[in-house]
Design an enzyme around this catalytic site. Structure first.
Site, PDB file in Angstrom:
ATOM      1  CB  ILE A  61      -0.760  -0.095   1.263  1.00 24.19           C
ATOM      2  CG1 ILE A  61      -1.665  -1.205   1.221  1.00 24.19           C
ATOM      3  CG2 ILE A  61      -1.866   1.367   1.252  1.00 24.19           C
ATOM      4  CD1 ILE A  61      -2.610  -1.501   2.506  1.00 24.19           C
ATOM      5  CG  HIS A  62       2.819   4.392  -2.706  1.00 22.10           C
ATOM      6  ND1 HIS A  62       4.309   4.611  -2.504  1.00 22.10           N
ATOM      7  CD2 HIS A  62       2.607   5.711  -3.483  1.00 22.10           C
ATOM      8  CE1 HIS A  62       4.532   5.849  -2.791  1.00 22.10           C
ATOM      9  NE2 HIS A  62       3.775   6.487  -3.488  1.00 22.10           N
ATOM     10  N   PRO A  63       1.092   5.463  -0.166  1.00 28.00           N
ATOM     11  CG  PRO A  63       1.512   7.698   0.636  1.00 28.00           C
ATOM     12  CD  PRO A  63       0.458   6.864  -0.145  1.00 28.00           C
ATOM     13  CD  GLU A  67       5.191   2.134  -0.633  1.00 28.81           C
ATOM     14  OE1 GLU A  67       5.038   1.530  -1.958  1.00 28.81           O
ATOM     15  OE2 GLU A  67       4.999   3.320  -0.251  1.00 28.81           O
TER      16      GLU A  67
END
Length: 84
Positions: A61-63, A67
């Site tokens: 999952i960004h940001p 990650e």
């Protein structure tokens, strides 16, 4: 300390693998804000036998700091810099 040398970084993450067992992950280390929340999410995967390839084929999952485990590529033996 490690943070004295890399004050511009906000996260330190490390994966420990057994190369002779298909890069099975046997340990994960993280020093970051909310590290407990991050590592808790990976604990089950670790217990179930996750491999390095499993991690790198996973979309983080960004940001988020979490990650970082899905994008690690520098090995200790490579001698490459840990900074991104």
């Amino acid at each position: 300390s490690i943070t004295d040398n890399h004050t511009d970084l906000s996260c330190f993450a490390k994966i420990v693998v057994l190369k002779e067992q298909n890069n099975k992950v046997i340990g994960m280390h993280i020093a970051s804000p909310n590290a407990g929340e991050v590592i808790q999410g990976y604990a089950l995967a670790l217990k179930k036998g996750i491999t390095y390839d499993d991690l790198t084929n996973f979309v983080g999952i960004h940001p988020t700091v979490g990650e970082e485990f899905t994008t690690l590529f520098v090995s200790k033996s490579s001698g490459a810099s840990i900074a991104k």
